[in-house]
Design a protein around this motif. Structure first.
Motif: not given
Length: 152
Positions: A127-152
């Motif tokens: 939660x303290x990472x700069x990008x996550x803190x910004x995302x959680x502040x609700x400044x802007x809605x995300x363009x999209x949410x994706x969920x992906x399962x893959x073998x790497x």
């Protein structure tokens, strides 16, 4: 639960919380994080144990070129090492994406793994990472949410 069932479970948990992949409102970012936090504690039967670093969570954020598109992302990834074949690694990625701006570019990028720490400590640190803190502040809605399962 098996590794192959993780995407269905996370998608179902998000759906029950009112969040579906695709375009989501800004207030759904926190809900997504909270659901993923609950999901991260569900044991996976065919993965090497978390104590052996076979089941862990990655929180990352930054501006990247994904699928040929320049975008700011805040991502939670659960990584599994297959207990039947330790050379097989799976990742279930839950990625929130925004159109980048000067503000998101200034956040830089950050990466945090859960290995070696209790999940509650990991999520508190994430939660303290700069990008996550910004995302959680609700400044802007995300363009999209994706969920992906893959073998790497």
């Amino acid at each position: 639960m098996l590794i192959s069932e993780t995407k269905s479970l996370l998608t179902s948990m998000l759906d029950l919380a009112g969040v579906r992949p695709g375009e989501i409102p800004a207030d759904a970012v926190r809900t997504t994080l909270e659901v993923f936090q609950r999901f991260a504690s569900v044991p996976v039967d065919d993965s090497v144990s978390p104590e052996e670093d076979g089941d862990g969570v990655l929180a990352q954020s930054g501006t990247f070129d994904l699928d040929g598109v320049h975008q700011f992302c805040a991502d939670l990834t659960r990584q599994f090492i297959d207990s039947a074949d330790r050379d097989v690694i799976w990742q279930l990625r839950c990625t929130l994406q925004w159109i980048p701006s000067a503000e998101t570019e200034a956040l830089g990028s950050s990466v945090l793994w859960s290995f070696g720490m209790p999940l509650e400590d990991f999520f508190a640190a994430a939660l303290g990472l700069p990008g996550w803190a910004w995302a959680l502040a609700g400044v802007r809605a995300p363009r999209r949410l994706t969920i992906e399962l893959e073998q790497v």
